[in-house]
Design a protein around this motif. Structure first.
Motif, PDB file in Angstrom:
ATOM      1  N   GLY A 217       0.821  -1.215   0.000  1.00 24.66           N
ATOM      2  CA  GLY A 217       0.000   0.000   0.000  1.00 24.66           C
ATOM      3  C   GLY A 217       0.845   1.250   0.000  1.00 24.66           C
ATOM      4  N   THR A 218       0.455   2.208   0.813  1.00 33.00           N
ATOM      5  CA  THR A 218       1.115   3.503   0.898  1.00 33.00           C
ATOM      6  C   THR A 218       2.614   3.349   1.147  1.00 33.00           C
ATOM      7  N   GLY A 219       3.400   4.064   0.362  1.00 36.12           N
ATOM      8  CA  GLY A 219       4.849   4.038   0.527  1.00 36.12           C
ATOM      9  C   GLY A 219       5.484   2.722   0.114  1.00 36.12           C
ATOM     10  N   GLY A 220       4.743   1.875  -0.614  1.00 30.39           N
ATOM     11  CA  GLY A 220       5.283   0.590  -1.040  1.00 30.39           C
ATOM     12  C   GLY A 220       5.428  -0.402   0.098  1.00 30.39           C
ATOM     13  N   GLU A 221       4.699  -0.159   1.191  1.00 32.01           N
ATOM     14  CA  GLU A 221       4.773  -1.034   2.357  1.00 32.01           C
ATOM     15  C   GLU A 221       3.439  -1.748   2.558  1.00 32.01           C
ATOM     16  N   TYR A 222       3.501  -2.895   3.203  1.00 33.17           N
ATOM     17  CA  TYR A 222       2.278  -3.592   3.567  1.00 33.17           C
ATOM     18  C   TYR A 222       1.644  -2.850   4.739  1.00 33.17           C
ATOM     19  N   GLN A 223       0.355  -2.619   4.653  1.00 35.29           N
ATOM     20  CA  GLN A 223      -0.358  -1.850   5.671  1.00 35.29           C
ATOM     21  C   GLN A 223      -1.225  -2.791   6.504  1.00 35.29           C
ATOM     22  N   LEU A 224      -0.952  -2.857   7.783  1.00 35.55           N
ATOM     23  CA  LEU A 224      -1.737  -3.692   8.682  1.00 35.55           C
ATOM     24  C   LEU A 224      -3.212  -3.328   8.612  1.00 35.55           C
ATOM     25  N   THR A 225      -3.497  -2.049   8.451  1.00 30.79           N
ATOM     26  CA  THR A 225      -4.899  -1.623   8.389  1.00 30.79           C
ATOM     27  C   THR A 225      -5.627  -2.231   7.194  1.00 30.79           C
ATOM     28  N   ASP A 226      -4.920  -2.512   6.108  1.00 31.73           N
ATOM     29  CA  ASP A 226      -5.554  -3.174   4.959  1.00 31.73           C
ATOM     30  C   ASP A 226      -5.988  -4.587   5.329  1.00 31.73           C
ATOM     31  N   ALA A 227      -5.155  -5.305   6.067  1.00 29.91           N
ATOM     32  CA  ALA A 227      -5.514  -6.660   6.504  1.00 29.91           C
ATOM     33  C   ALA A 227      -6.638  -6.602   7.535  1.00 29.91           C
ATOM     34  N   LEU A 228      -6.596  -5.629   8.420  1.00 28.95           N
ATOM     35  CA  LEU A 228      -7.658  -5.480   9.419  1.00 28.95           C
ATOM     36  C   LEU A 228      -8.997  -5.188   8.751  1.00 28.95           C
ATOM     37  N   ARG A 229      -8.975  -4.400   7.697  1.00 24.59           N
ATOM     38  CA  ARG A 229     -10.203  -4.081   6.964  1.00 24.59           C
ATOM     39  C   ARG A 229     -10.841  -5.360   6.414  1.00 24.59           C
ATOM     40  N   ARG A 230     -10.016  -6.296   5.980  1.00 25.25           N
ATOM     41  CA  ARG A 230     -10.528  -7.572   5.475  1.00 25.25           C
ATOM     42  C   ARG A 230     -11.142  -8.399   6.601  1.00 25.25           C
ATOM     43  N   LEU A 231     -10.558  -8.346   7.788  1.00 25.94           N
ATOM     44  CA  LEU A 231     -11.073  -9.123   8.920  1.00 25.94           C
ATOM     45  C   LEU A 231     -12.389  -8.588   9.458  1.00 25.94           C
ATOM     46  N   VAL A 232     -12.651  -7.312   9.263  1.00 23.17           N
ATOM     47  CA  VAL A 232     -13.884  -6.711   9.781  1.00 23.17           C
ATOM     48  C   VAL A 232     -15.107  -7.477   9.285  1.00 23.17           C
ATOM     49  N   THR A 233     -15.095  -7.881   8.034  1.00 25.23           N
ATOM     50  CA  THR A 233     -16.271  -8.537   7.458  1.00 25.23           C
ATOM     51  C   THR A 233     -16.456  -9.965   7.964  1.00 25.23           C
ATOM     52  N   SER A 234     -15.372 -10.671   8.299  1.00 25.45           N
ATOM     53  CA  SER A 234     -15.510 -12.062   8.726  1.00 25.45           C
ATOM     54  C   SER A 234     -15.533 -12.241  10.245  1.00 25.45           C
TER      55      SER A 234
END
Length: 99
Positions: free
Chosen positions: A29-46
């Motif tokens: 994601g941002t800055g070419g780094e993996y963003q923990l918040t992107d993974a957390l966003r995926r977990l919200v639904t499950s």
């Protein structure tokens, strides 16, 4: 899911092991780094996510001036630091190079 812009993540997490497969699925994601918040966003639904909303002033200590603001404000709130910090700032302002 409604996102409130006035809410910030402060960087303290207790995560289930289920975060690891989600981290493997996300793109950089941002800055070419993996963003923990992107993974957390995926977990919200499950699984959903629990959070604690705190009140108070937030300082961006990843920003230089934000760090200075935090140090000054916190030191001025401490009885043993308030007077020495104010004296130091006053002395700085009186010196010619800061006028």
């Amino acid at each position: 899911m409604k996102i409130r812009k006035a809410i910030a993540v402060m960087g303290r997490y207790i995560l289930n092991p289920s975060i690891f497969p989600e981290l493997e699925k996300i793109e950089k994601g941002t800055g070419g780094e993996y963003q923990l918040t992107d993974a957390l966003r995926r977990l919200v639904t499950s699984e959903g996510i629990c959070a604690l909303e705190l009140e108070g002033k937030r300082f961006d200590i990843g920003d230089k001036i934000g760090y200075v603001h935090a140090v000054l404000e916190m030191s001025l709130q401490r009885e043993e630091l308030r007077l020495p910090v104010l004296n130091y700032l006053s002395d700085m302002m009186e010196r010619q190079e800061f006028k």
